[in-house]
Motif scaffolding. Structure first.
Motif, PDB file in Angstrom:
ATOM      1  N   TYR A 262       0.843  -1.194   0.000  1.00 56.97           N
ATOM      2  CA  TYR A 262       0.000   0.000   0.000  1.00 56.97           C
ATOM      3  C   TYR A 262       0.885   1.254   0.000  1.00 56.97           C
ATOM      4  O   TYR A 262       2.054   1.186   0.369  1.00 56.97           O
TER       5      TYR A 262
ATOM      6  N   SER B 156      -9.222   0.725   2.122  1.00 56.20           N
ATOM      7  CA  SER B 156     -10.161   0.067   1.223  1.00 56.20           C
ATOM      8  C   SER B 156      -9.902   0.370  -0.245  1.00 56.20           C
ATOM      9  O   SER B 156     -10.369  -0.349  -1.123  1.00 56.20           O
ATOM     10  N   THR B 157      -9.152   1.426  -0.504  1.00 54.38           N
ATOM     11  CA  THR B 157      -8.849   1.754  -1.900  1.00 54.38           C
ATOM     12  C   THR B 157      -7.872   0.774  -2.503  1.00 54.38           C
ATOM     13  O   THR B 157      -7.701   0.734  -3.715  1.00 54.38           O
ATOM     14  N   GLY B 158      -7.222  -0.006  -1.658  1.00 52.83           N
ATOM     15  CA  GLY B 158      -6.395  -1.071  -2.178  1.00 52.83           C
ATOM     16  C   GLY B 158      -4.922  -0.723  -2.285  1.00 52.83           C
ATOM     17  O   GLY B 158      -4.519   0.425  -2.105  1.00 52.83           O
TER      18      GLY B 158
ATOM     19  N   ARG C  84      -1.062  -0.275  -3.898  1.00 53.25           N
ATOM     20  CA  ARG C  84      -0.520   0.445  -5.063  1.00 53.25           C
ATOM     21  C   ARG C  84       0.361  -0.464  -5.922  1.00 53.25           C
ATOM     22  O   ARG C  84       0.412  -0.317  -7.140  1.00 53.25           O
TER      23      ARG C  84
END
Length: 122
Positions: free
Chosen positions: A99, A106-108, A110
């Motif tokens: 990340y 929650s955006t996940g 990278r």
């Protein structure tokens, strides 16, 4: 160039164990959350586990709680996933992820690794 390289996958009988490793290079991830995801045949990729930058907070999907353990060694820029009491339904390609935040959000992630195959026979 950021790289996440997984290793440790393989074929194991039900009830067995594996230890997955993910070595990161290209930058340090000591201030980033790390995670593991998996994709089973014919299914969507799903979250498995995550660990905060310090290792103090860990998160698991319900179906692996008590069987899988995520850990990290920031000095080695490496994250691990210990898989115990494996079941055939754990069969999947397991992906390491990093990340851009200190905790999993929650955006996940990278960054993603290429994945390592885990196959559990019954």
């Amino acid at each position: 160039q950021v790289q996440l390289v997984e290793s440790g996958g393989g074929l194991v009988q039900a009830g067995g164990s594996l230890r997955l490793s993910c070595a990161a290079s290209g930058r340090t991830f000591s201030n980033s959350a790390m995670g593991w995801f998996r994709r089973a045949p014919g299914k969507e990729r799903e979250f498995v586990a995550a660990i905060a930058w310090s290792g103090g907070n860990t998160y698991y999907r319900d179906t692996v709680k008590g069987r899988f353990t995520i850990s990290r060694d920031n000095a080695k820029n490496t994250v691990y996933l210990q898989l115990n009491s494996l079941k055939p339904e754990d069969t999947a390609v397991y992906y390491c992820a990093a990340y851009s935040t200190m905790v999993a959000v929650s955006t996940g992630p990278r960054y993603w690794g290429q994945g390592t195959q885990v196959t559990v026979s019954s």
